[in-house]
Scaffold this motif. Structure first.
Motif, mmCIF file in Angstrom:
data_model
loop_
_atom_site.group_PDB
_atom_site.id
_atom_site.type_symbol
_atom_site.label_atom_id
_atom_site.label_comp_id
_atom_site.label_asym_id
_atom_site.label_seq_id
_atom_site.Cartn_x
_atom_site.Cartn_y
_atom_site.Cartn_z
ATOM 1 N N LEU A 53 -24.340 -8.590 -37.860
ATOM 2 C CA LEU A 53 -24.963 -7.272 -38.044
ATOM 3 C C LEU A 53 -25.318 -7.030 -39.506
ATOM 4 O O LEU A 53 -26.361 -6.456 -39.808
ATOM 5 N N ASP A 54 -24.455 -7.485 -40.417
ATOM 6 C CA ASP A 54 -24.765 -7.361 -41.847
ATOM 7 C C ASP A 54 -26.064 -8.081 -42.197
ATOM 8 O O ASP A 54 -26.836 -7.611 -43.037
ATOM 9 N N GLU A 55 -26.303 -9.214 -41.573
ATOM 10 C CA GLU A 55 -27.536 -9.964 -41.830
ATOM 11 C C GLU A 55 -28.770 -9.173 -41.389
ATOM 12 O O GLU A 55 -29.776 -9.133 -42.098
ATOM 13 N N VAL A 56 -28.687 -8.548 -40.230
ATOM 14 C CA VAL A 56 -29.808 -7.736 -39.740
ATOM 15 C C VAL A 56 -30.041 -6.541 -40.659
ATOM 16 O O VAL A 56 -31.183 -6.228 -41.008
ATOM 17 N N VAL A 57 -28.965 -5.883 -41.052
ATOM 18 C CA VAL A 57 -29.075 -4.726 -41.940
ATOM 19 C C VAL A 57 -29.720 -5.130 -43.262
ATOM 20 O O VAL A 57 -30.636 -4.454 -43.756
ATOM 21 N N ALA A 58 -29.299 -6.235 -43.822
ATOM 22 C CA ALA A 58 -29.879 -6.706 -45.091
ATOM 23 C C ALA A 58 -31.364 -7.009 -44.924
ATOM 24 O O ALA A 58 -32.186 -6.631 -45.776
ATOM 25 N N SER A 59 -31.727 -7.667 -43.835
ATOM 26 C CA SER A 59 -33.148 -7.957 -43.576
ATOM 27 C C SER A 59 -33.955 -6.681 -43.427
ATOM 28 O O SER A 59 -35.029 -6.543 -44.011
ATOM 29 N N ALA A 60 -33.450 -5.749 -42.628
ATOM 30 C CA ALA A 60 -34.174 -4.500 -42.390
ATOM 31 C C ALA A 60 -34.357 -3.717 -43.689
ATOM 32 O O ALA A 60 -35.431 -3.158 -43.937
ATOM 33 N N ARG A 61 -33.337 -3.707 -44.528
ATOM 34 C CA ARG A 61 -33.440 -2.986 -45.805
ATOM 35 C C ARG A 61 -34.450 -3.650 -46.740
ATOM 36 O O ARG A 61 -35.241 -2.972 -47.394
ATOM 37 N N THR A 62 -34.411 -4.968 -46.804
ATOM 38 C CA THR A 62 -35.376 -5.694 -47.634
ATOM 39 C C THR A 62 -36.797 -5.453 -47.142
ATOM 40 O O THR A 62 -37.704 -5.163 -47.931
#
Length: 156
Positions: A53-62
């Motif tokens: 989930l952290d990976e998705v959040v980081a991608s979405a924020r970027t």
């Protein structure tokens, strides 16, 4: 008032503006949904899904930053305020409270699927009026589809 003058014709700018704003809203909401689930996931797969989930959040924020900066570069003021996101997102409401790992994965599959569907519409809509924005959307869509695949595989 125009602070930054767009190189696009007015009709093209309207199409691109709507696509960029919609993408921004969906990406901000995807990051919020991912974090909400991240904080509340429970179950035997807690750790692996929690980290995923952290990976998705980081991608979405970027990606939301890329989209907002593209809008600004075209003279479009981006709007990522909470009320705007809440009223315009294509993602279903994230469950509240503790969420079992399988349900968390299912919620992310649904959220990613919703955003991907809308991103693909934006890819089509921006092909003619602004291939630069379209290229950004293509890259974002590819990245989101990778996350989507990985979450689908979690519950296979």
């Amino acid at each position: 008032m125009y602070v930054v003058k767009s190189p696009l014709a007015d009709a093209d700018l309207k199409t691109v503006s709507e696509a960029l704003q919609g993408a921004l809203v969906d990406l901000v909401d995807l990051s919020l949904a991912g974090k909400q689930i991240h904080w509340n996931i429970v179950g035997p797969r807690f750790r692996s899904v929690h980290l995923q989930l952290d990976e998705v959040v980081a991608s979405a924020r970027t990606h939301s930053d890329t989209v907002a900066e593209r809008a600004s570069a075209l003279g479009i003021p981006p709007d990522g305020r909470a009320a705007t996101v809440a009223s315009a997102s294509g993602i279903k409401t994230t469950p509240s409270g503790w969420i079992k790992d399988a349900d968390a994965v299912g919620a992310m599959v649904d959220a990613l699927g919703a955003v991907i569907g809308r991103m693909r519409e934006r890819v089509r809509a921006t092909a003619e009026p602004d291939p630069v924005t379209q290229d950004i959307f293509i890259g974002i869509t590819a990245d989101l589809e990778k996350h989507h695949w990985m979450f689908q595989a979690e519950n296979a």
